[in-house]
Structure formats: structure tokens, C-alpha cells
Scaffold this motif. Structure first.
Motif, PDB file in Angstrom:
ATOM      1  N   ALA A 110       0.826  -1.209   0.000  1.00  0.00           N
ATOM      2  CA  ALA A 110       0.000   0.000   0.000  1.00  0.00           C
ATOM      3  C   ALA A 110       0.862   1.262   0.000  1.00  0.00           C
ATOM      4  CB  ALA A 110      -0.926  -0.003   1.215  1.00  0.00           C
ATOM      5  N   ALA A 111       2.007   1.208   0.688  1.00  0.00           N
ATOM      6  CA  ALA A 111       2.899   2.371   0.712  1.00  0.00           C
ATOM      7  C   ALA A 111       3.465   2.673  -0.666  1.00  0.00           C
ATOM      8  CB  ALA A 111       4.038   2.133   1.703  1.00  0.00           C
ATOM      9  N   ARG A 112       3.609   1.661  -1.523  1.00  0.00           N
ATOM     10  CA  ARG A 112       4.120   1.864  -2.874  1.00  0.00           C
ATOM     11  C   ARG A 112       3.041   2.343  -3.840  1.00  0.00           C
ATOM     12  NH1 ARG A 112       8.907  -0.756  -4.550  1.00  0.00           N
ATOM     13  NH2 ARG A 112      10.027  -1.865  -2.919  1.00  0.00           N
ATOM     14  N   GLU A 113       1.798   1.968  -3.601  1.00  0.00           N
ATOM     15  CA  GLU A 113       0.754   2.185  -4.591  1.00  0.00           C
ATOM     16  C   GLU A 113      -0.219   3.294  -4.227  1.00  0.00           C
ATOM     17  OE1 GLU A 113      -1.114  -1.575  -4.946  1.00  0.00           O
ATOM     18  OE2 GLU A 113       0.605  -2.558  -5.939  1.00  0.00           O
ATOM     19  N   GLN A 114      -0.482   3.505  -2.947  1.00  0.00           N
ATOM     20  CA  GLN A 114      -1.523   4.440  -2.539  1.00  0.00           C
ATOM     21  C   GLN A 114      -1.024   5.876  -2.665  1.00  0.00           C
ATOM     22  OE1 GLN A 114      -3.159   3.530   1.264  1.00  0.00           O
ATOM     23  NE2 GLN A 114      -4.556   5.278   1.287  1.00  0.00           N
ATOM     24  N   VAL A 115      -1.707   6.662  -3.466  1.00  0.00           N
ATOM     25  CA  VAL A 115      -1.356   8.069  -3.665  1.00  0.00           C
ATOM     26  C   VAL A 115      -1.827   8.861  -2.449  1.00  0.00           C
ATOM     27  CG1 VAL A 115      -1.696  10.110  -5.112  1.00  0.00           C
ATOM     28  CG2 VAL A 115      -1.482   7.834  -6.152  1.00  0.00           C
ATOM     29  N   LEU A 116      -0.939   9.716  -1.927  1.00  0.00           N
ATOM     30  CA  LEU A 116      -1.253  10.489  -0.730  1.00  0.00           C
ATOM     31  C   LEU A 116      -2.112  11.687  -1.095  1.00  0.00           C
ATOM     32  CD1 LEU A 116       2.229  10.468   1.026  1.00  0.00           C
ATOM     33  CD2 LEU A 116       0.281   8.970   1.451  1.00  0.00           C
ATOM     34  N   GLN A 117      -3.169  11.896  -0.320  1.00  0.00           N
ATOM     35  CA  GLN A 117      -4.047  13.040  -0.488  1.00  0.00           C
ATOM     36  C   GLN A 117      -4.084  13.813   0.824  1.00  0.00           C
ATOM     37  OE1 GLN A 117      -5.336  13.906  -3.298  1.00  0.00           O
ATOM     38  NE2 GLN A 117      -4.930  12.030  -4.492  1.00  0.00           N
ATOM     39  N   PRO A 118      -3.925  15.126   0.786  1.00  0.00           N
ATOM     40  CA  PRO A 118      -3.979  15.905   2.037  1.00  0.00           C
ATOM     41  C   PRO A 118      -5.354  15.820   2.671  1.00  0.00           C
ATOM     42  CG  PRO A 118      -3.946  17.356   0.117  1.00  0.00           C
ATOM     43  CD  PRO A 118      -3.679  15.972  -0.396  1.00  0.00           C
ATOM     44  N   VAL A 119      -5.386  15.650   3.971  1.00  0.00           N
ATOM     45  CA  VAL A 119      -6.646  15.534   4.696  1.00  0.00           C
ATOM     46  C   VAL A 119      -7.097  16.918   5.137  1.00  0.00           C
ATOM     47  CG1 VAL A 119      -6.046  13.229   5.500  1.00  0.00           C
ATOM     48  CG2 VAL A 119      -5.515  15.194   6.930  1.00  0.00           C
ATOM     49  N   SER A 120      -8.365  17.046   5.410  1.00  0.00           N
ATOM     50  CA  SER A 120      -8.923  18.326   5.839  1.00  0.00           C
ATOM     51  C   SER A 120      -8.590  18.589   7.297  1.00  0.00           C
ATOM     52  CB  SER A 120     -10.444  18.330   5.635  1.00  0.00           C
ATOM     53  OG  SER A 120     -11.049  17.312   6.420  1.00  0.00           O
ATOM     54  N   ALA A 121      -8.760  19.837   7.723  1.00  0.00           N
ATOM     55  CA  ALA A 121      -8.467  20.207   9.106  1.00  0.00           C
ATOM     56  C   ALA A 121      -9.397  19.498  10.081  1.00  0.00           C
ATOM     57  CB  ALA A 121      -8.581  21.728   9.273  1.00  0.00           C
ATOM     58  N   GLU A 122     -10.622  19.171   9.654  1.00  0.00           N
ATOM     59  CA  GLU A 122     -11.555  18.487  10.554  1.00  0.00           C
ATOM     60  C   GLU A 122     -11.062  17.084  10.918  1.00  0.00           C
ATOM     61  OE1 GLU A 122     -12.395  20.164   7.910  1.00  0.00           O
ATOM     62  OE2 GLU A 122     -13.530  21.838   8.761  1.00  0.00           O
ATOM     63  N   LEU A 123     -10.310  16.442  10.016  1.00  0.00           N
ATOM     64  CA  LEU A 123      -9.822  15.094  10.308  1.00  0.00           C
ATOM     65  C   LEU A 123      -8.650  15.105  11.288  1.00  0.00           C
ATOM     66  CD1 LEU A 123     -10.019  13.378   6.801  1.00  0.00           C
ATOM     67  CD2 LEU A 123     -11.594  13.208   8.730  1.00  0.00           C
ATOM     68  N   LEU A 124      -8.108  16.283  11.587  1.00  0.00           N
ATOM     69  CA  LEU A 124      -7.073  16.388  12.610  1.00  0.00           C
ATOM     70  C   LEU A 124      -7.660  16.517  14.012  1.00  0.00           C
ATOM     71  CD1 LEU A 124      -4.473  18.785  10.933  1.00  0.00           C
ATOM     72  CD2 LEU A 124      -4.287  16.320  11.260  1.00  0.00           C
ATOM     73  N   GLU A 125      -8.986  16.554  14.104  1.00  0.00           N
ATOM     74  CA  GLU A 125      -9.637  16.658  15.409  1.00  0.00           C
ATOM     75  C   GLU A 125      -9.852  15.262  15.998  1.00  0.00           C
ATOM     76  OE1 GLU A 125     -13.170  18.878  14.746  1.00  0.00           O
ATOM     77  OE2 GLU A 125     -12.124  20.741  14.230  1.00  0.00           O
ATOM     78  N   LEU A 126      -9.418  15.090  17.228  1.00  0.00           N
ATOM     79  CA  LEU A 126      -9.511  13.802  17.914  1.00  0.00           C
ATOM     80  C   LEU A 126     -10.489  13.907  19.070  1.00  0.00           C
ATOM     81  CD1 LEU A 126      -5.875  12.345  18.212  1.00  0.00           C
ATOM     82  CD2 LEU A 126      -7.776  11.459  16.867  1.00  0.00           C
ATOM     83  N   ASP A 127     -11.425  12.978  19.105  1.00  0.00           N
ATOM     84  CA  ASP A 127     -12.379  12.894  20.213  1.00  0.00           C
ATOM     85  C   ASP A 127     -11.998  11.698  21.073  1.00  0.00           C
ATOM     86  OD1 ASP A 127     -14.470  12.960  21.962  1.00  0.00           O
ATOM     87  OD2 ASP A 127     -16.049  12.992  20.453  1.00  0.00           O
TER      88      ASP A 127
END
Length: 607
Positions: free
Chosen positions: A99-116
Motif C-alpha cells: 500500500a505504501a508503494r501504490e496508494q497516492v497520498l491526499q492531504p486531509v482536511s483540518a476536521e480530520l485532525l480533530e480527535l475525540d
């Protein structure tokens, strides 16, 4: 005549090492010390340890093995408190590599940096921590240990029965380390739970909060440590988040190396490491806040004036001291009584003991690995009295330190509680030893999708002919580009050493030079409110006042030239934040040369 089978130097070395191990009589048949990656693979393939009991059949990987000549004269085993984590299957490791070789990285939104915290630990579920079973003084030591072992195996079976290995995070499977926590909680009058401000929810198990404040009836102080690595507005937001959800908490902000947040920071200077000349530990931010919290908890039952006087002396010494006589001043300072506790964690102790016995308050420091427990103690004392390291599991058993005649600190080994965190996040938080990660690439991808690693490090895509052209990045591409930039090559084929490059990137993240900070729920919508909050302004002013304004600072490029040197750094007394030599005097002639050449500080026999 048949051709003779070739026998390489590496095979001969392995044969001699195995022969030495057989002579030493080691039961596991593993080599004690080897930094080669091939040796690590051989150990993983040969090692088939499981947990200590027979009821749980999950394979356990035991980390941080120490060289041993057998049991010492008092029966001490240096590998007794090793980290015990669940082993990843070979199929899972290969799947993540693919997966590290094939999966293209996409930047995540600021909301996904929120941890509950409710999504991480699920309060009320089986994601608890093992409790010490009931006991009586009529029980023998063997009966007590057997009962604790059965209870611990039931605890593991309950967790593994409720969740699959893919959903569970890494957590401690070594009963000996949990016994250290039991002993610290029984000894303590006040419990400090130290967390890393970059991800405090990761380091805050609600089960421990309920147990300490409920069953034990003790005061719990939450220490948000390393506040210099996060924006002040985020620090204040996390403080209010915990106040809202856990009203019985006393919250303290702390850092051993404060800096002025008003000073502009260059995000591209990732490889620049500031070295301070002058006092390091005496400039810690937070000792006075902690003193006020303890005064409110003890309510006059313990005389803490000696602690207040010590803080005043440290502040005065940091204000008027210079870098020339630092070592002599620290050597002439008051001695700190250190007590190392080893087997006492298994001895019966009355759970209803007297509070503040003999007018002394015992403060227990607990938390996850790499949150800065030992650095906090050094910051309170005002000089280095505790060995610190970036390697999880460096503190192997709890120790006590008398800060003043009426204040005793108790340092507990780092413990990993079970949760539903992604294991990649645990690696970035420093919970898993980076040098022993089987597959570091997905953790690099997790980091690169949340902060622009390739932009900060000025990486060029390995397949790009035109540097200005846009190319999709995967985790493997980032590691290969970093290996090309730093000159990391394999020994035989001279290919880009992506494994070593991945480890280097993870160390930069752990040190805070590639800083990934998570947010409380709703932070993105209320970010402006937190930035204009009065407490944010107060924190900025406070850090600027106690920061390194009077110290000389210099920046130099951090040399990450060999994996052996990087792994060796973890065994030296380096601080968790990567500022291990800030308290070392550098004003002597030739100190700049020694800073550039780490081998200049070694003796001939050490080289």
C-alpha cells in the motif's frame, strides 16, 4: 568433486555469535546486540515468544532486549521490563508495504485532525487497564504472583476477544511493567498524568482517571507537556477541553525548554537544531503552576514552603547565571536523594495507608512513553538527575527522588494503555521504538498526508525529470526522495536506502521538527476565538518571559548521516524533544568542533 558451498563473512560472524550465546546459556537463543537490519529480520523469524501465560495464544514481540550474562547476584533480570507488544503478521506487513508503494497520498482536511477521546478509548468498554486483584497478608508471595498472573491473562483474553488485532492499538502485554504502575499508585498522595500537547487525547486513558479519582480518591493533575511544540491557541483549547469533560482534573502547562512563540519560526529549517548556551533545566515553564496545584490539593496539611524557596532560587540562578560556570554550579548544588525500587512492586502494601506520612507528599508521575516524565522531573529539580531517552521503555522501574525534604517525586515507567488508535499514529507519538519498526512506510504516509513533508524538506520526486512539474506522491516516493537528498545508500547495490530514510523522517517527527499537532473537536470552527482568548495572550507573554532570552542560541544543521549514529543517539542521555545536549556547557575552546563531530567527545577505548 562437488563445488564447495560458499561461506560468507556474515555467516561466519553469525556462527560465532550463536556459539557465544550458547555458552552464555541464554534461553531464547537470540543475539544480544546487533544493529544490522538482516540480523533484525533473522531475530523476528526465529523469535516465537508468546505472552507469559498459556491462556492467551496471541504472539507477542518483545522489544529492547538488553545484553545479559544471566541473572545477577540478587536475581535481577535486565530484560524483565521489556516492552511486550502484539506481533504483526508477515502478511499484514507485506500488505502495508504494498500500500505504501501504490496508494497516492491526499492531504486531509483540518476536521480530520480533530480527535475525540470517546472514539479513541470508548469509555465503559473493555478497553481498561489491569487492576491489582484483592489480596491479604496471609497470602504468600508465590500465591500473590499466581493470582495476579491469572487476573492479567483474563484481562488480555477479554480485550482480544472483543476486538480484532486490526482494530486494536499496540498496548503493554508485560505484567511486570503494570506491577510498577500499581506500586506507584499505592505510594502516591497526588498523581501526575503527563501528556504530550501535540496529541494529549492519545496519552489520556479515561479508565485511569476514573480509577484514581473514584476508587483511590486521589487528586489527579493533568500535565500538558511540551507546550513549546504547539501554538498557544491550541494549548488553551486543549486545556478547556479537558476541563469541560473531566471537571476533577487540575491542569498544568509545562515544558522543559520554553521558547518565545512571538519569535518567527522558519518552517523550512527542519534540519536546523538550536543549541543553547546557559542553563537549560532551570528555565522550565510550569513548576510554579504545579506548586500552586499541590498547595490547593494538600490544603495546608504539608509544608511546601521549601519547594517555593527552591523555585525562587532556581529562577534567580537562571537570571544571573552565565554559561561559563554552569557545570561547577550544578555540581555544587544540593544533593538529590535517589531511591531505586525494583522488587518492591510485587510486595504486599496496604492500600489504605496514611496520607502525607511524616509530613511528606508523594507525587507519582505516570504516563505513556516519550511524553517527558523524566524531563519533567529534571525540570522540577533544576538539573539533570534522571536519564532520559527517545527510546520507549528507557525507564525500566520506578524510582523516587526527594525534591525537597517534604516533597518526594516518583517516576514510573511508561505504559501503553489499550485503545483504538491507528498504529501509525502510535509510531509518530513515539510509543513504538522506531529502530525496531518492521514497516515504517505507512507511518510516513500518515504523516505526509497531514503535513506537507515534501514541501518542508524540498524533496524532488524520484521519477520527475522536470522539477517544476507536479507528480503524485506515495509514501515510498517520499522515503526514496529523502534517501536521495541525504545520500542514504544500501551497502552492496548502492540503491536508495528507503528503510533508513523512513526511520529518519519518523525521528524528525518525534523530535518535533516535523510537528504534527491534533486538535480538540470543533477547533477548526472556533480557531479565531481561541487565538484571541485572554489565556492565549497570557501564555505567549509567559513563554516569552521565561524563554531563552538571556541565553545565547546558535543553529546548526543536524547531521543524520548514518542509521547507526541515529540509533546510538537513543541510548545516550538525549532528551525526548531532541535537545539532549542543551544542558552541556559549550563555551570551552573547541566546543563548536565537538558539536559537529560527535566522536570528538569519545575516548579512545569508547571509539
Amino acid at each position: 568433486m562437488p563445488r564447495k558451498k560458499p561461506f560468507s563473512v556474515k555467516q561466519k560472524k553469525k556462527q560465532l555469535q550463536d556459539k557465544r550465546e550458547r555458552k552464555r546459556g541464554l534461553q531464547d537463543g537470540l543475539r544480544s546486540s546487533s544493529n544490522s537490519r538482516s540480523g533484525s529480520r533473522e531475530r523476528r523469524e526465529e523469535q516465537t515468544d508468546t505472552s507469559d501465560g498459556e491462556s492467551v495464544t496471541h504472539h507477542i514481540r518483545r522489544l529492547n532486549q538488553q545484553p545479559s550474562q544471566g541473572l545477577g547476584p540478587r536475581g535481577y533480570d535486565p530484560n524483565r521490563y521489556r516492552l511486550h507488544f502484539e506481533r504483526d503478521s508477515r502478511e499484514e506487513v507485506e500488505r502495508r508495504k504494498k500500500a505504501a508503494r501504490e496508494q497516492v497520498l491526499q492531504p486531509v482536511s483540518a476536521e480530520l485532525l480533530e480527535l475525540d477521546i470517546r472514539e479513541v478509548y470508548q469509555p465503559g468498554s473493555v478497553l481498561d487497564f489491569p487492576r491489582r486483584p484483592p489480596w491479604s497478608y496471609e497470602m504468600s508471595k508465590e500465591q500473590l504472583m499466581s493470582q495476579e498472573e491469572r487476573s492479567f491473562q483474563e484481562y488480555l483474553a477479554k480485550i482480544h476477544g472483543a476486538y480484532t488485532s486490526e482494530k486494536l492499538s499496540y498496548f503493554e502485554h508485560n505484567l511486570e511493567t503494570w506491577r510498577q504502575l500499581w506500586r506507584v499508585l499505592e505510594m502516591s498522595d497526588i498523581v501526575l498524568l503527563i501528556t504530550d500537547i501535540r496529541h494529549p487525547v492519545v496519552n489520556f486513558p479515561p479508565a485511569l482517571y476514573e480509577y484514581v479519582t473514584g476508587e483511590l480518591g486521589l487528586a489527579l493533575v493533568l500535565v500538558l507537556n511540551k507546550v513549546d511544540l504547539a501554538p498557544p491557541a491550541l494549548v488553551v483549547a486543549w486545556k478547556h477541553y479537558f476541563h469541560q469533560h473531566y471537571p476533577q482534573l487540575h491542569i498544568v502547562l509545562f515544558t522543559s525548554f520554553p521558547r518565545d512563540p512571538r519569535t518567527p519560526q522558519d518552517p523550512s529549517s527542519v534540519l536546523k537544531k538550536s543549541r543553547r548556551r546557559g542553563r537549560g533545566w532551570t528555565r522550565a515553564l510550569g513548576p510554579e503552576q504545579l506548586l500552586r496545584a499541590c498547595e490547593a490539593i494538600t490544603a495546608g496539611k504539608v509544608d511546601l514552603n521549601s519547594w517555593r524557596e527552591k523555585i525562587a532560587r532556581d529562577v534567580a540562578g537562571a537570571t544571573w547565571g552565565n554559561g561559563s560556570g554552569e557545570e561547577e554550579e550544578e555540581e555544587d548544588g544540593p544533593a538529590v536523594l535517589v531511591e531505586q525500587q525494583t522488587d518492591s512492586a510485587m510486595e504486599p502494601t496496604s492500600p489504605t495507608r496514611e496520607r502525607y506520612k511524616d509530613g511528606v507528599v508523594t507525587i507519582g508521575c505516570v504516563g505513556f512513553p516519550n511524553v517527558g516524565k523524566s524531563s519533567l522531573i529534571n525540570g522540577l529539580v533544576g538539573r539533570k538527575v534522571v536519564s532520559v531517552s527517545r527510546t520507549p521503555g528507557h525507564t525500566r522501574y520506578f524510582q523516587t527522588y526527594f525534591l525537597t525534604p517534604s516533597v518526594k517525586l516518583c517516576d514510573c515507567p511508561g505504559l501503553i494503555f489499550p485503545s483504538l488508535l491507528p498504529r501509525q499514529l502510535q509510531v509518530l507519538a513515539g510509543i513504538y521504538p522506531i529502530a525496531q519498526i518492521q514497516e515504517p512506510y505507512t507511518a510516513v504516509g500518515y504523516l505526509a498526508s497531514r503535513i506537507p513533508v515534501q514541501v518542508l524538506l524540498h524533496l524532488r520526486h524520484p521519477e520527475a525529470k522536470d522539477p517544476s512539474a507536479e507528480h503524485p506522491w506515495c509514501a515510498w516516493d517520499i522515503c526514496e526522495a529523502w534517501a536521495e537528498k541525504r545520500g542514504y545508500k544500501t551497502a552492496k547495490a548502492a540503491r536508495n536506502d528507503v528503510y533508513r530514510a523512513a526511520n529518519s523522517l519518523l525521528r524528525l517527527a518525534l523530535d518535533g521538527r516535523l510537528s504534527l499537532c491534533f486538535h480538540p473537536p470543533g477547533y477548526s470552527e472556533q480557531k479565531g476565538t481561541w487565538e484571541s482568548h485572554p489565556e492565549t495572550t497570557e501564555l505567549v507573554v509567559l513563554q516569552g518571559r521565561v524563554g531563552p532570552a538571556g541565553d545565547e542560541e546558535e543553529e546548526e544543521e543536524e547531521e543524520l548521516s548514518s542509521s547507526c549514529e541515529e540509533e546510538g543517539e537513543e541510548d545516550r542521555d538525549a532528551d525526548e524533544e531532541g535537545e539532549g545536549d542543551e544542558d552541556t556547557p559549550t563555551s570551552a575552546p573547541g566546543s563548536s568542533l565537538a558539536a559537529r563531530n560527535p566522536y570528538a567527545l569519545l575516548g579512545e577505548d569508547e571509539c
